[in-house]
Design a protein around this motif. Structure first.
Motif, PDB file in Angstrom:
ATOM      1  N   LEU A  14       0.832  -1.193   0.000  1.00 45.25           N
ATOM      2  CA  LEU A  14       0.000   0.000   0.000  1.00 45.25           C
ATOM      3  C   LEU A  14       0.870   1.247   0.000  1.00 45.25           C
ATOM      4  CD1 LEU A  14      -2.998   1.046   0.463  1.00 45.25           C
ATOM      5  CD2 LEU A  14      -2.417   1.046   2.901  1.00 45.25           C
ATOM      6  N   CYS A  15       0.483   2.232  -0.798  1.00 46.51           N
ATOM      7  CA  CYS A  15       1.173   3.522  -0.801  1.00 46.51           C
ATOM      8  C   CYS A  15       0.433   4.468   0.130  1.00 46.51           C
ATOM      9  CB  CYS A  15       1.218   4.100  -2.212  1.00 46.51           C
ATOM     10  SG  CYS A  15       1.897   5.785  -2.286  1.00 46.51           S
ATOM     11  N   ILE A  16       1.107   4.910   1.186  1.00 46.12           N
ATOM     12  CA  ILE A  16       0.583   5.906   2.105  1.00 46.12           C
ATOM     13  C   ILE A  16       1.462   7.150   1.993  1.00 46.12           C
ATOM     14  CG2 ILE A  16       0.212   6.484   4.536  1.00 46.12           C
ATOM     15  CD1 ILE A  16      -0.373   3.554   5.066  1.00 46.12           C
ATOM     16  N   VAL A  17       0.835   8.317   1.871  1.00 45.90           N
ATOM     17  CA  VAL A  17       1.566   9.581   1.775  1.00 45.90           C
ATOM     18  C   VAL A  17       0.760  10.674   2.474  1.00 45.90           C
ATOM     19  CG1 VAL A  17       2.883   9.163  -0.351  1.00 45.90           C
ATOM     20  CG2 VAL A  17       0.532   9.976  -0.503  1.00 45.90           C
ATOM     21  N   THR A  18       1.391  11.816   2.659  1.00 44.48           N
ATOM     22  CA  THR A  18       0.638  12.955   3.172  1.00 44.48           C
ATOM     23  C   THR A  18      -0.340  13.425   2.090  1.00 44.48           C
ATOM     24  OG1 THR A  18       2.345  14.501   2.419  1.00 44.48           O
ATOM     25  CG2 THR A  18       2.490  13.707   4.699  1.00 44.48           C
ATOM     26  N   ARG A  19      -1.444  14.008   2.513  1.00 50.18           N
ATOM     27  CA  ARG A  19      -2.481  14.406   1.561  1.00 50.18           C
ATOM     28  C   ARG A  19      -1.974  15.405   0.511  1.00 50.18           C
ATOM     29  NH1 ARG A  19      -7.768  13.610   1.424  1.00 50.18           N
ATOM     30  NH2 ARG A  19      -7.813  12.835   3.581  1.00 50.18           N
ATOM     31  N   PRO A  20      -1.198  16.429   0.891  1.00 52.20           N
ATOM     32  CA  PRO A  20      -0.706  17.337  -0.156  1.00 52.20           C
ATOM     33  C   PRO A  20       0.137  16.623  -1.207  1.00 52.20           C
ATOM     34  CG  PRO A  20      -0.431  18.321   2.004  1.00 52.20           C
ATOM     35  CD  PRO A  20      -0.827  16.902   2.243  1.00 52.20           C
ATOM     36  N   ALA A  21       0.960  15.656  -0.785  1.00 50.48           N
ATOM     37  CA  ALA A  21       1.763  14.903  -1.748  1.00 50.48           C
ATOM     38  C   ALA A  21       0.870  14.060  -2.643  1.00 50.48           C
ATOM     39  CB  ALA A  21       2.766  14.023  -1.020  1.00 50.48           C
ATOM     40  N   ALA A  22      -0.164  13.447  -2.076  1.00 52.02           N
ATOM     41  CA  ALA A  22      -1.091  12.637  -2.864  1.00 52.02           C
ATOM     42  C   ALA A  22      -1.823  13.493  -3.894  1.00 52.02           C
ATOM     43  CB  ALA A  22      -2.089  11.943  -1.943  1.00 52.02           C
ATOM     44  N   GLN A  23      -2.232  14.670  -3.499  1.00 51.94           N
ATOM     45  CA  GLN A  23      -2.937  15.552  -4.427  1.00 51.94           C
ATOM     46  C   GLN A  23      -2.021  16.029  -5.548  1.00 51.94           C
ATOM     47  OE1 GLN A  23      -4.283  18.336  -1.449  1.00 51.94           O
ATOM     48  NE2 GLN A  23      -6.284  17.342  -1.243  1.00 51.94           N
ATOM     49  N   ALA A  24      -0.748  16.261  -5.210  1.00 54.87           N
ATOM     50  CA  ALA A  24       0.214  16.652  -6.238  1.00 54.87           C
ATOM     51  C   ALA A  24       0.481  15.503  -7.207  1.00 54.87           C
ATOM     52  CB  ALA A  24       1.513  17.126  -5.584  1.00 54.87           C
ATOM     53  N   LEU A  25       0.544  14.284  -6.691  1.00 51.70           N
ATOM     54  CA  LEU A  25       0.708  13.117  -7.561  1.00 51.70           C
ATOM     55  C   LEU A  25      -0.492  12.973  -8.491  1.00 51.70           C
ATOM     56  CD1 LEU A  25       2.213  10.511  -5.065  1.00 51.70           C
ATOM     57  CD2 LEU A  25       3.386  11.557  -7.014  1.00 51.70           C
ATOM     58  N   ARG A  26      -1.670  13.260  -7.978  1.00 49.70           N
ATOM     59  CA  ARG A  26      -2.878  13.189  -8.813  1.00 49.70           C
ATOM     60  C   ARG A  26      -2.785  14.185  -9.972  1.00 49.70           C
ATOM     61  NH1 ARG A  26      -7.992  15.424  -9.408  1.00 49.70           N
ATOM     62  NH2 ARG A  26      -9.656  13.917  -9.843  1.00 49.70           N
ATOM     63  N   ARG A  27      -2.321  15.388  -9.702  1.00 44.45           N
ATOM     64  CA  ARG A  27      -2.177  16.383 -10.768  1.00 44.45           C
ATOM     65  C   ARG A  27      -1.137  15.941 -11.796  1.00 44.45           C
ATOM     66  NH1 ARG A  27      -2.392  19.789  -6.141  1.00 44.45           N
ATOM     67  NH2 ARG A  27      -0.134  20.167  -6.226  1.00 44.45           N
ATOM     68  N   ALA A  28      -0.017  15.376 -11.325  1.00 49.61           N
ATOM     69  CA  ALA A  28       1.009  14.870 -12.243  1.00 49.61           C
ATOM     70  C   ALA A  28       0.453  13.729 -13.089  1.00 49.61           C
ATOM     71  CB  ALA A  28       2.225  14.406 -11.452  1.00 49.61           C
ATOM     72  N   GLN A  29      -0.329  12.855 -12.458  1.00 48.48           N
ATOM     73  CA  GLN A  29      -0.915  11.728 -13.183  1.00 48.48           C
ATOM     74  C   GLN A  29      -1.832  12.214 -14.301  1.00 48.48           C
ATOM     75  OE1 GLN A  29      -0.334   8.695 -13.448  1.00 48.48           O
ATOM     76  NE2 GLN A  29      -2.122   7.363 -13.447  1.00 48.48           N
ATOM     77  N   ARG A  30      -2.593  13.266 -14.055  1.00 42.74           N
ATOM     78  CA  ARG A  30      -3.499  13.788 -15.089  1.00 42.74           C
ATOM     79  C   ARG A  30      -2.707  14.239 -16.309  1.00 42.74           C
ATOM     80  NH1 ARG A  30      -6.000  11.080 -12.898  1.00 42.74           N
ATOM     81  NH2 ARG A  30      -7.904  11.293 -11.684  1.00 42.74           N
ATOM     82  N   LYS A  31      -1.564  14.855 -16.094  1.00 48.37           N
ATOM     83  CA  LYS A  31      -0.714  15.283 -17.208  1.00 48.37           C
ATOM     84  C   LYS A  31      -0.207  14.081 -18.005  1.00 48.37           C
ATOM     85  CE  LYS A  31       1.038  19.460 -14.873  1.00 48.37           C
ATOM     86  NZ  LYS A  31       2.256  20.114 -14.331  1.00 48.37           N
ATOM     87  N   LEU A  32       0.233  13.047 -17.285  1.00 44.75           N
ATOM     88  CA  LEU A  32       0.799  11.882 -17.968  1.00 44.75           C
ATOM     89  C   LEU A  32      -0.267  11.083 -18.711  1.00 44.75           C
ATOM     90  CD1 LEU A  32       3.401  10.655 -15.324  1.00 44.75           C
ATOM     91  CD2 LEU A  32       3.884  11.622 -17.573  1.00 44.75           C
ATOM     92  N   LEU A  33      -1.444  10.962 -18.120  1.00 46.94           N
ATOM     93  CA  LEU A  33      -2.514  10.203 -18.778  1.00 46.94           C
ATOM     94  C   LEU A  33      -2.846  10.807 -20.145  1.00 46.94           C
ATOM     95  CD1 LEU A  33      -4.960   9.448 -15.803  1.00 46.94           C
ATOM     96  CD2 LEU A  33      -3.484   7.819 -16.999  1.00 46.94           C
ATOM     97  N   ARG A  34      -2.809  12.111 -20.252  1.00 47.21           N
ATOM     98  CA  ARG A  34      -3.102  12.767 -21.532  1.00 47.21           C
ATOM     99  C   ARG A  34      -2.047  12.455 -22.587  1.00 47.21           C
ATOM    100  NH1 ARG A  34      -5.016  17.010 -17.999  1.00 47.21           N
ATOM    101  NH2 ARG A  34      -2.994  18.071 -18.060  1.00 47.21           N
ATOM    102  N   GLN A  35      -0.864  11.989 -22.122  1.00 49.70           N
ATOM    103  CA  GLN A  35       0.216  11.644 -23.049  1.00 49.70           C
ATOM    104  C   GLN A  35       0.339  10.139 -23.257  1.00 49.70           C
ATOM    105  OE1 GLN A  35       3.936  14.086 -22.227  1.00 49.70           O
ATOM    106  NE2 GLN A  35       2.741  14.669 -20.425  1.00 49.70           N
ATOM    107  N   GLY A  36      -0.563   9.380 -22.635  1.00 52.56           N
ATOM    108  CA  GLY A  36      -0.533   7.930 -22.793  1.00 52.56           C
ATOM    109  C   GLY A  36       0.362   7.210 -21.807  1.00 52.56           C
ATOM    110  N   TYR A  37       0.645   7.843 -20.667  1.00 53.02           N
ATOM    111  CA  TYR A  37       1.500   7.250 -19.644  1.00 53.02           C
ATOM    112  C   TYR A  37       0.789   7.249 -18.293  1.00 53.02           C
ATOM    113  CZ  TYR A  37       5.395   8.001 -22.919  1.00 53.02           C
ATOM    114  OH  TYR A  37       6.215   7.990 -24.015  1.00 53.02           O
ATOM    115  N   SER A  38       1.366   6.491 -17.352  1.00 51.58           N
ATOM    116  CA  SER A  38       0.897   6.487 -15.972  1.00 51.58           C
ATOM    117  C   SER A  38       2.088   6.484 -15.033  1.00 51.58           C
ATOM    118  CB  SER A  38       0.038   5.243 -15.692  1.00 51.58           C
ATOM    119  OG  SER A  38      -0.273   5.135 -14.306  1.00 51.58           O
ATOM    120  N   LEU A  39       1.890   7.088 -13.865  1.00 50.71           N
ATOM    121  CA  LEU A  39       2.862   6.921 -12.790  1.00 50.71           C
ATOM    122  C   LEU A  39       2.751   5.521 -12.211  1.00 50.71           C
ATOM    123  CD1 LEU A  39       2.407  10.274 -10.826  1.00 50.71           C
ATOM    124  CD2 LEU A  39       4.381   9.631 -12.226  1.00 50.71           C
ATOM    125  N   LYS A  40       3.863   5.022 -11.688  1.00 52.81           N
ATOM    126  CA  LYS A  40       3.865   3.778 -10.913  1.00 52.81           C
ATOM    127  C   LYS A  40       4.765   3.967  -9.711  1.00 52.81           C
ATOM    128  CE  LYS A  40       6.190  -0.079 -12.010  1.00 52.81           C
ATOM    129  NZ  LYS A  40       6.528  -1.399 -12.605  1.00 52.81           N
TER     130      LYS A  40
END
Length: 269
Positions: free
Chosen positions: A75-101
C-alpha cells in the motif's frame, strides 16, 4: 528442631520469592496498540486509484531479499498534499498515454532499522548480483546508499517511475531465480512494465544518478519526462536516484514516523 525452624522458614520464603520471579518473567509482555498515522496521511488509492502501485518492500524482491519490517500490506501511504500533487502529475501523464507507478511511499522507521541491520551483516549478499553488483557491501553507509534516517519516514517522499499505457502487470519475482545486474540492458534485467530508465529501481550504482552523462537517448528522455512532470507539481528529485522525489513544502519536515504500512493506519480519518 527448633534451631532449624528459622532456617527452614527462610528457605521456604526464598523459594516462594524465586517462584514469583519465574512466574513474572514467564508472563507474556502485553504489546501496546500500534501507532496510527496523523490525519494528514492518506492511502494514495483513495485520492487517485489510476496510479499503479507495485510496492517492493512487502515482497522478497528488493535489495534485502525478504519482506521488510513494517510493511503489512502492499500500500502507498503519503501525506495528503503529496497525494494531491501526484494526482495532478498523473493527469498530465494520462493525456500523453503514460501512468505513474510507485514502488515505495511512506516508510516506517522500523523498516529503515531493518535496512541498517541488513547492511551491517556483511555475510548476507543474497541480492548483490542484482542491486549492488559493483559496490562492496561494507561501503553502503559511506557511499550514502543506506542511512539511519530516511525522508520517506516523514511521509512526503515517493519512489516512482513511468509506465506506457496500456500497462501489462509485472510478473512476480520467484525466490531463487537467477539475478541480473540492475544496470544491464532492459531486456536482461528483471522484467518491469515501466519505460526504460537505464537502470532498475533501487540500483546502487552511479548510473542511477538522474543526469549521469552515460544515460542518453530514450533513457534520458524518459528520466526527463518523469522529472519534468513531477517538478512541475512541487516535487524535488534526489540527484543520486532518478526514482526518488520529495514534495515541498513537507507537512512534517522534522518528524520520522513509525506506524505500519497498512490500511488501518489511515482508516477512520
Amino acid at each position: 528442631m527448633t534451631g532449624l525452624a528459622p532456617a527452614v522458614r527462610s528457605l521456604a520464603a526464598t523459594a516462594a520469592a524465586l517462584c514469583a520471579v519465574i512466574v513474572l518473567t514467564a508472563s507474556p509482555v502485553q504489546a501496546g496498540p500500534e501507532p496510527k498515522a496523523p490525519k494528514e496521511f492518506v492511502a494514495l488509492r483513495t485520492v487517485d486509484p489510476t496510479i499503479i502501485e507495485e510496492m517492493r518492500y512487502p515482497t522478497g524482491h528488493n535489495f534485502v531479499g525478504e519482506p521488510v519490517d513494517g510493511y503489512r500490506q502492499p500500500l502507498c501511504i503519503v501525506t495528503r498534499p503529496a497525494a494531491q500533487a501526484l494526482r495532478r502529475a498523473q493527469r498530465k501523464l494520462l493525456r500523453q498515454g503514460y501512468s505513474l507507478k510507485v514502488y515505495d511511499c511512506y516508510r516506517p522507521q522500523r523498516a529503515v532499522d531493518h535496512f541498517v541491520r541488513w547492511a551491517k551483516d556483511l555475510a548476507d549478499e543474497a541480492m548483490k548480483r542484482e542491486f549492488y553488483p559493483q559496490v562492496d557491501k561494507s561501503r553502503l553507509f559511506a557511499d550514502g546508499y543506506i542511512a539511519e534516517k530516511s525522508g520517506h519516514s516523514r511521509g512526503s517522499t515517493v519512489d516512482l517511475t513511468v509506465v506506457k499505457l496500456p500497462a501489462l502487470p509485472t510478473r512476480p519475482h520467484v525466490p531463487g531465480e537467477p539475478l541480473a545486474p540492475c544496470f544491464a540492458p532492459k531486456s536482461q534485467r528483471f522484467p518491469d512494465n515501466s519505460v526504460d530508465m537505464g537502470t532498475g529501481f533501487d540500483c546502487f550504482d552511479t548510473l542511477s544518478h538522474t543526469v549521469d552523462p552515460r544515460i542518453q537517448g530514450e533513457q534520458r528522455a524518459n528520466r526527463q519526462l518523469l522529472n519534468g512532470t513531477l517538478s512541475g507539481e512541487d516535487f524535488v528529485n534526489l540527484p543520486e536516484e532518478w526514482w526518488h522525489f520529495t514534495y515541498r513544502p513537507e507537512p512534517f519536515p522534522d518528524t520520522y514516523f513509525d506506524f505500519p504500512v497498512a490500511l488501518r493506519s489511515v482508516a477512520g480519518h
